[in-house]
Scaffold this motif. Structure first.
Motif, PDB file in Angstrom:
ATOM      1  N   ARG A 119      78.278  67.962  62.978  1.00  0.00           N
ATOM      2  CA  ARG A 119      79.457  68.021  62.103  1.00  0.00           C
ATOM      3  C   ARG A 119      80.656  67.271  62.687  1.00  0.00           C
ATOM      4  NH1 ARG A 119      75.799  71.355  60.916  1.00  0.00           N
ATOM      5  NH2 ARG A 119      75.622  72.382  58.878  1.00  0.00           N
ATOM      6  N   ILE A 120      80.763  67.218  63.987  1.00  0.00           N
ATOM      7  CA  ILE A 120      81.779  66.354  64.608  1.00  0.00           C
ATOM      8  C   ILE A 120      81.461  64.897  64.275  1.00  0.00           C
ATOM      9  CG2 ILE A 120      82.639  65.469  66.806  1.00  0.00           C
ATOM     10  CD1 ILE A 120      82.419  68.327  67.915  1.00  0.00           C
ATOM     11  N   ALA A 121      80.180  64.548  64.370  1.00  0.00           N
ATOM     12  CA  ALA A 121      79.761  63.190  64.026  1.00  0.00           C
ATOM     13  C   ALA A 121      80.128  62.867  62.578  1.00  0.00           C
ATOM     14  CB  ALA A 121      78.252  63.038  64.235  1.00  0.00           C
ATOM     15  N   CYS A 122      79.901  63.819  61.679  1.00  0.00           N
ATOM     16  CA  CYS A 122      80.216  63.606  60.263  1.00  0.00           C
ATOM     17  C   CYS A 122      81.711  63.398  60.061  1.00  0.00           C
ATOM     18  CB  CYS A 122      79.736  64.794  59.429  1.00  0.00           C
ATOM     19  SG  CYS A 122      77.940  64.861  59.184  1.00  0.00           S
ATOM     20  N   HIS A 123      82.532  64.136  60.798  1.00  0.00           N
ATOM     21  CA  HIS A 123      83.973  63.996  60.576  1.00  0.00           C
ATOM     22  C   HIS A 123      84.481  62.650  61.086  1.00  0.00           C
ATOM     23  CE1 HIS A 123      87.825  65.248  59.301  1.00  0.00           C
ATOM     24  NE2 HIS A 123      88.351  65.234  60.509  1.00  0.00           N
ATOM     25  N   PHE A 124      83.933  62.159  62.166  1.00  0.00           N
ATOM     26  CA  PHE A 124      84.300  60.805  62.599  1.00  0.00           C
ATOM     27  C   PHE A 124      83.856  59.783  61.553  1.00  0.00           C
ATOM     28  CE2 PHE A 124      85.061  62.574  66.829  1.00  0.00           C
ATOM     29  CZ  PHE A 124      86.130  61.796  67.258  1.00  0.00           C
ATOM     30  N   ALA A 125      82.671  59.992  60.974  1.00  0.00           N
ATOM     31  CA  ALA A 125      82.208  59.090  59.910  1.00  0.00           C
ATOM     32  C   ALA A 125      83.151  59.159  58.706  1.00  0.00           C
ATOM     33  CB  ALA A 125      80.787  59.458  59.494  1.00  0.00           C
ATOM     34  N   ASN A 126      83.689  60.345  58.436  1.00  0.00           N
ATOM     35  CA  ASN A 126      84.640  60.504  57.326  1.00  0.00           C
ATOM     36  C   ASN A 126      85.819  59.546  57.437  1.00  0.00           C
ATOM     37  OD1 ASN A 126      83.334  62.591  55.954  1.00  0.00           O
ATOM     38  ND2 ASN A 126      84.396  64.202  57.079  1.00  0.00           N
ATOM     39  N   ILE A 127      86.289  59.340  58.662  1.00  0.00           N
ATOM     40  CA  ILE A 127      87.504  58.537  58.841  1.00  0.00           C
ATOM     41  C   ILE A 127      87.184  57.072  59.138  1.00  0.00           C
ATOM     42  CG2 ILE A 127      88.819  60.552  59.599  1.00  0.00           C
ATOM     43  CD1 ILE A 127      88.679  59.404  62.463  1.00  0.00           C
ATOM     44  N   GLY A 128      85.907  56.694  58.946  1.00  0.00           N
ATOM     45  CA  GLY A 128      85.535  55.284  59.038  1.00  0.00           C
ATOM     46  C   GLY A 128      85.056  54.819  60.390  1.00  0.00           C
TER      47      GLY A 128
ATOM     48  N   LEU B 201      70.937  66.280  61.545  1.00  0.00           N
ATOM     49  CA  LEU B 201      71.854  65.523  60.688  1.00  0.00           C
ATOM     50  C   LEU B 201      71.552  65.778  59.214  1.00  0.00           C
ATOM     51  CD1 LEU B 201      74.181  63.559  60.429  1.00  0.00           C
ATOM     52  CD2 LEU B 201      72.547  61.674  60.624  1.00  0.00           C
ATOM     53  N   GLN B 202      70.269  65.829  58.858  1.00  0.00           N
ATOM     54  CA  GLN B 202      69.901  66.113  57.462  1.00  0.00           C
ATOM     55  C   GLN B 202      70.399  67.486  57.038  1.00  0.00           C
ATOM     56  OE1 GLN B 202      65.651  65.558  57.348  1.00  0.00           O
ATOM     57  NE2 GLN B 202      65.807  63.384  57.858  1.00  0.00           N
ATOM     58  N   ALA B 203      70.295  68.467  57.935  1.00  0.00           N
ATOM     59  CA  ALA B 203      70.778  69.814  57.618  1.00  0.00           C
ATOM     60  C   ALA B 203      72.287  69.814  57.411  1.00  0.00           C
ATOM     61  CB  ALA B 203      70.396  70.782  58.735  1.00  0.00           C
ATOM     62  N   ALA B 204      72.990  69.038  58.227  1.00  0.00           N
ATOM     63  CA  ALA B 204      74.445  68.951  58.088  1.00  0.00           C
ATOM     64  C   ALA B 204      74.828  68.335  56.748  1.00  0.00           C
ATOM     65  CB  ALA B 204      75.044  68.141  59.236  1.00  0.00           C
ATOM     66  N   VAL B 205      74.168  67.242  56.387  1.00  0.00           N
ATOM     67  CA  VAL B 205      74.482  66.551  55.133  1.00  0.00           C
ATOM     68  C   VAL B 205      74.208  67.450  53.935  1.00  0.00           C
ATOM     69  CG1 VAL B 205      73.847  64.604  53.655  1.00  0.00           C
ATOM     70  CG2 VAL B 205      74.107  64.267  56.113  1.00  0.00           C
ATOM     71  N   ALA B 206      73.186  68.306  54.044  1.00  0.00           N
ATOM     72  CA  ALA B 206      72.823  69.195  52.936  1.00  0.00           C
ATOM     73  C   ALA B 206      73.671  70.460  52.887  1.00  0.00           C
ATOM     74  CB  ALA B 206      71.346  69.576  53.049  1.00  0.00           C
ATOM     75  N   ALA B 207      74.488  70.685  53.902  1.00  0.00           N
ATOM     76  CA  ALA B 207      75.261  71.923  53.993  1.00  0.00           C
ATOM     77  C   ALA B 207      76.314  72.004  52.888  1.00  0.00           C
ATOM     78  CB  ALA B 207      75.937  72.023  55.363  1.00  0.00           C
ATOM     79  N   ASN B 208      76.653  73.226  52.527  1.00  0.00           N
ATOM     80  CA  ASN B 208      77.703  73.465  51.545  1.00  0.00           C
ATOM     81  C   ASN B 208      78.646  74.537  52.109  1.00  0.00           C
ATOM     82  OD1 ASN B 208      79.161  73.442  49.157  1.00  0.00           O
ATOM     83  ND2 ASN B 208      77.828  74.929  48.162  1.00  0.00           N
ATOM     84  N   PRO B 209      79.930  74.232  52.303  1.00  0.00           N
ATOM     85  CA  PRO B 209      80.602  72.987  51.938  1.00  0.00           C
ATOM     86  C   PRO B 209      80.192  71.838  52.857  1.00  0.00           C
ATOM     87  CG  PRO B 209      82.120  74.413  53.120  1.00  0.00           C
ATOM     88  CD  PRO B 209      80.881  75.214  52.888  1.00  0.00           C
ATOM     89  N   SER B 210      80.278  70.652  52.307  1.00  0.00           N
ATOM     90  CA  SER B 210      79.788  69.471  53.006  1.00  0.00           C
ATOM     91  C   SER B 210      80.715  69.072  54.149  1.00  0.00           C
ATOM     92  CB  SER B 210      79.662  68.301  52.032  1.00  0.00           C
ATOM     93  OG  SER B 210      79.317  67.120  52.721  1.00  0.00           O
ATOM     94  N   PRO B 211      80.143  68.637  55.275  1.00  0.00           N
ATOM     95  CA  PRO B 211      80.982  68.115  56.363  1.00  0.00           C
ATOM     96  C   PRO B 211      81.450  66.695  56.109  1.00  0.00           C
ATOM     97  CG  PRO B 211      78.680  68.003  56.993  1.00  0.00           C
ATOM     98  CD  PRO B 211      78.718  68.684  55.650  1.00  0.00           C
TER      99      PRO B 211
ATOM    100  N   GLN C 142      77.759  59.220  51.056  1.00  0.00           N
ATOM    101  CA  GLN C 142      77.410  57.894  51.584  1.00  0.00           C
ATOM    102  C   GLN C 142      78.041  57.612  52.939  1.00  0.00           C
ATOM    103  OE1 GLN C 142      78.962  58.536  48.624  1.00  0.00           O
ATOM    104  NE2 GLN C 142      80.352  56.862  48.032  1.00  0.00           N
ATOM    105  N   ASP C 143      79.013  58.427  53.353  1.00  0.00           N
ATOM    106  CA  ASP C 143      79.630  58.205  54.665  1.00  0.00           C
ATOM    107  C   ASP C 143      78.650  58.421  55.811  1.00  0.00           C
ATOM    108  OD1 ASP C 143      82.025  57.602  53.458  1.00  0.00           O
ATOM    109  OD2 ASP C 143      82.870  59.609  53.671  1.00  0.00           O
ATOM    110  N   VAL C 144      77.536  59.103  55.526  1.00  0.00           N
ATOM    111  CA  VAL C 144      76.544  59.330  56.578  1.00  0.00           C
ATOM    112  C   VAL C 144      75.955  58.017  57.074  1.00  0.00           C
ATOM    113  CG1 VAL C 144      74.494  59.552  55.105  1.00  0.00           C
ATOM    114  CG2 VAL C 144      74.632  60.866  57.230  1.00  0.00           C
ATOM    115  N   SER C 145      76.083  56.953  56.286  1.00  0.00           N
ATOM    116  CA  SER C 145      75.543  55.648  56.694  1.00  0.00           C
ATOM    117  C   SER C 145      76.226  55.122  57.951  1.00  0.00           C
ATOM    118  CB  SER C 145      75.698  54.632  55.560  1.00  0.00           C
ATOM    119  OG  SER C 145      77.077  54.403  55.269  1.00  0.00           O
ATOM    120  N   ARG C 146      77.378  55.672  58.307  1.00  0.00           N
ATOM    121  CA  ARG C 146      78.072  55.235  59.517  1.00  0.00           C
ATOM    122  C   ARG C 146      77.492  55.884  60.783  1.00  0.00           C
ATOM    123  NH1 ARG C 146      82.994  56.346  56.261  1.00  0.00           N
ATOM    124  NH2 ARG C 146      83.622  54.371  55.316  1.00  0.00           N
ATOM    125  N   ILE C 147      76.544  56.808  60.611  1.00  0.00           N
ATOM    126  CA  ILE C 147      75.981  57.534  61.756  1.00  0.00           C
ATOM    127  C   ILE C 147      74.592  56.975  62.082  1.00  0.00           C
ATOM    128  CG2 ILE C 147      75.285  59.776  62.668  1.00  0.00           C
ATOM    129  CD1 ILE C 147      77.216  61.070  60.673  1.00  0.00           C
TER     130      ILE C 147
END
Length: 802
Positions: free
Chosen positions: A19-28, A66-76, A81-86
């Protein structure tokens, strides 16, 4: 040093790491997410003939996480599509790739030996000068760098994110004595500006700041609960929204987070705080030990302090744990006279004196817990931090408290807090008595210049809170006389530099006649003596929409002339904002629904918090957007025709967005849905939204803003598109996907968005579409099914499907 973060390595892909990885992906930011390679094959892998050195096997752990994180609700993720940065990998094959990363964050299991072993490997590949941090929640930071190089130790720091990293705003920065100051300064700034965090500088003490105080508060509540004989439900009622804490309060939060997490932190503190005057509070009571033995850990084991069971007729019901018998019983409604006395009090800070004065068991509970908390936090300075505001920041951002401990103490009164502590046998730190003796009666105050200040213990004076100069706090503007106009639902404030702000303060910031009056007054004053207007507030949500209660009342009484006038005034106010002679900037955050969304659709620019949930939700209550929202979505679609996209496809997409009442899960997704457009901005740190919105208004004004003209050339598709929509709606009805009433609403929406039953594509005016919109809205309020849906929303908070 000018440091840029383009790529981050996250070592460890568990719940926190992924989820830390996802948040960095969120900001580009590009992310390299690594974890261990499996040591054994799964049966499915063996059946395929795979070997342990197969890439799919070696990356199984990290990819599954990572797949479990992407499928989580609420989403990280802000958008899927931001997961493509990981990019994923494993420690065996890909640890060498951290050489290309600007920041490496370790998020592996909480064992010092494992962390130190990993850091030894990291040092082989890490590029000198790059950041290296640990996300530990309790292991002493300085112990991790033993045996590491000078460059490693100089650039090493603790960075404690809170779970879930996207939503919880706290980031504790914990340097060691060897950490370079420039590294600390950079992390404090980066966490705030780019990650959207409340960054708090903490000392390297057990559990740092938030968990040290937050877990003390929880364990102290448990002790007082036992002392007073309170139930689980009673404590959750006493420790929830009434004191500015989450609705899940104490025990429901424990179930969500996991009782084992609280136990681990409490045990760690009990073992590592030999000199803490309240260390006995961290000792686990027998019922928690028994719950741990029984694996009653909360949601992860399907039962904790609460559990859901099937009751009579198969209906789900919630049961609560009786801590005396350790048996589950149906959850009971809770009522205390003290809580009843606070119901008329809207402002949180005004409730605390009433709570502490209660004559019932609730009053006893508050006096004891306030006394314990106040004494504890006073004695933590300078142990865990030198500045009291950091404790408040940490508890607000990490535990979701609306007011931190010292802010709560201020609300009750510093002298009153001292008296409570004395009565309850708690020892407050001497510096508080000295502060009061010197004539200082509060921990915080607002200077004449509107700057919030805190009492600095070392200098024995009030100092500005660092970083607050980047924020605009409307309470501070009010305190310094910047309110130019106000009524019961809105205020107009002077933000300085020629920019005004319209703030809502109706219930849920609903848009009623008072708010509309405030918007019109804001535009009027800005056009006369100022150069721009911002619409924004400091409340938890921008606006939950129009005042449905008023719509319901007029419709029920068949006051259609009044209702027509109300809709027309709402539309006119939106158009007044859109076509004023000064720039208008919307500053949404949290919920921006219905009328709140429509308002932003009519601003010259929108500066939205990343966590903005925007949507035209009127369809859910049997209506169509009537404040210009339907018109604006049609207009925005027509503008896209010129870009060469298929016209019917664009119109269908906009129709589906409105007719399914779609709400963006982030401001980024609001762009995809058409609620935000090119030129609008997203700010990750919600505390910066008002300041950035003000800057945007200034920019528009200085760029030579000129009053726009209403559009009269909006291309609508007429009968051709209308036939397509009516056919599609009929098919949905035949397939039993929608009700008869849904058909009526959808057909009216299609009629407006196609411009009526015009024989061919035609150019029409905004006013033409507004008139169609108002007529449709008005007709729907006369439908019994619509009134039933509105009544359901007003009474239960949920739409009725019919």
């Amino acid at each position: 040093m000018n440091r840029t973060i383009k790529k981050v390595a996250v070592l460890g892909s568990g719940v926190m790491g992924s989820r830390i990885a996802c948040h960095f992906a969120n900001i580009g930011v590009q992310v390299l997410l690594l974890d261990i390679a499996p040591k054994e094959l799964l049966p499915a892998e063996e059946a395929k003939g795979l070997k342990l050195d197969n890439p799919a096997v070696k990356n199984r752990i990290v990819n599954s996480s990572l797949q479990a994180a992407v499928a989580a609700n609420p989403s990280p993720l802000y958008r899927k599509q931001d997961v493509s940065r990981i990019k994923t990998g494993n420690f065996d094959d890909n640890l060498k790739d951290i050489a290309g990363c600007d920041w490496t964050i370790e998020v592996v299991v909480e064992r010092l030996d494992i962390k130190k072993s990993l850091f030894e490997r990291v040092e082989q590949y890490r590029k000198p000068g790059t950041l290296i941090t640990s996300n530990t929640s309790g292991i002493p930071i300085h112990m991790m760098t033993e045996g590491r190089s000078d460059d490693f130790r100089k650039h090493f720091c603790g960075t404690h994110f809170f779970n879930p990293p996207r939503y919880l705003k706290l980031l504790e920065i914990i340097p060691t004595p060897e950490t370079d100051k420039s590294v600390v300064d950079f992390l404090m700034h980066y966490g705030d500006l780019y990650l959207g965090k409340t960054t708090v500088l903490a000392k390297d003490t057990p559990a740092f700041i938030a968990n040290r105080v937050g877990v003390f508060a929880i364990m102290d509540v448990v002790q007082v609960m036992s002392e007073l004989g309170l139930t689980v439900e009673e404590v959750d009622k006493l420790t929830g929204p009434v004191i500015g804490h989450a609705k899940s309060a104490t025990f429901r939060t424990s179930d969500v987070v996991g009782l084992d997490t609280m136990i681990n932190v409490a045990n760690g503190l009990a073992q590592n705080l030999p000199n803490d005057e309240a260390k006995h509070v961290f000792q686990l009571p027998d019922f928690i030990k028994k719950m741990a033995e029984n694996k009653w850990l909360g949601d992860k084991t399907a039962q904790g302090f609460y559990k859901k069971v099937k009751g009579a007729g198969g209906k789900s019901e919630i049961q609560a744990l009786d801590l005396n018998t350790l048996e589950y019983k149906p959850s009971q409604k809770v009522k205390f006279a003290t809580l009843e006395a606070t119901k008329p009090i809207e402002k949180l800070a005004d409730r605390f004196k009433v709570l502490a004065a209660g004559k019932d068991k609730a009053g006893d509970f508050y006096r004891k817990t306030f006394a314990g908390l106040f004494a504890y936090v006073s004695n933590r300075i300078p142990e865990i931090t030198d500045s009291l505001y950091k404790i408040d920041d940490a508890l607000r951002a990490g535990f979701g408290w609306d007011l931190g401990p010292f802010e709560t103490w201020d609300a009750l009164g510093v002298q009153k807090g001292l008296e409570l502590a004395k009565v309850e046998g708690k020892t407050v730190a001497p510096w508080v008595e000295e502060m009061v003796a010197a004539g200082h009666t509060a921990f915080y105050k607002v200077s004449e210049a509107g700057v919030k200040q805190f009492y600095d213990i070392e200098s024995k004076s009030y100092q500005a809170i660092p970083g607050m100069e980047n924020f605009i706090i409307l309470d501070n503007l009010r305190a310094t006389g910047k309110v130019l106009w106000k009524n019961a639902g809105a205020s107009v404030l002077d933000m300085g530099d020629g920019i005004l702000n319209v703030e809502f303060h109706s219930k849920m910031n609903a848009l009623g006649s008072d708010v509309i009056q405030g918007l019109l007054k804001g535009v009027e004053l800005a056009e006369k003596d100022f150069r721009g207007l911002v619409v924004g507030n400091d409340a938890p949500n921008f606006s939950a929409g129009a005042n449905l209660g008023l719509v319901y009342m007029f419709a029920l009484d068949q006051e259609y002339d009044e209702l027509n006038l109300m809709i027309a005034q709402f539309q006119q106010a939106m158009m007044r904002m859109r076509y004023s002679s000064i720039p208008v900037v919307g500053a949404p955050h949290g919920l921006a629904l219905g009328g709140g969304c429509e308002l932003n659709l009519h601003c010259d620019r929108v500066v939205a918090a990343a966590e903005t949930y925007m949507g035209l939700v009127e369809f859910g209550v049997g209506l169509i957007p009537g404040g210009g929202g339907t018109k604006e979505m049609t207009l925005r679609t027509a503008l896209k025709y010129e870009e060469g996209e298929p016209e019917y496809n664009l119109l269908r997409n906009a129709f589906m967005t409105v007719s399914t009442a779609k709400v963006s899960t982030s401001a980024h997704e609001a762009f995809d849905l058409g609620f935000l457009r090119r030129g609008d901005e997203v700010v990750v740190n919600s505390n910066r939204v008002l300041a950035q919105a003000k800057a945007a208004a200034i920019e528009l004004a200085e760029d030579g803003y000129t009053q726009p003209l209403q559009k009269t050339n909006i291309k609508v598709q007429g009968k051709g598109a209308l036939g397509m929509f009516l056919t599609g709606v009929h098919a949905m009805k035949e397939g039993r996907y929608i009700s008869d009433h849904d058909v009526k609403i959808a057909n009216k929406l299609a009629y407006i968005m196609c411009g009526g039953d015009l024989s061919s594509p035609t150019e029409v005016s905004e006013q033409y579409l507004l008139d169609l919109e108002r007529e449709a809205f008005l007709s729907l309020t006369g439908e019994r099914k619509t009134l039933e849906r509105i009544q359901s929303i007003l009474t239960t908070g949920k739409p009725l499907r019919n």
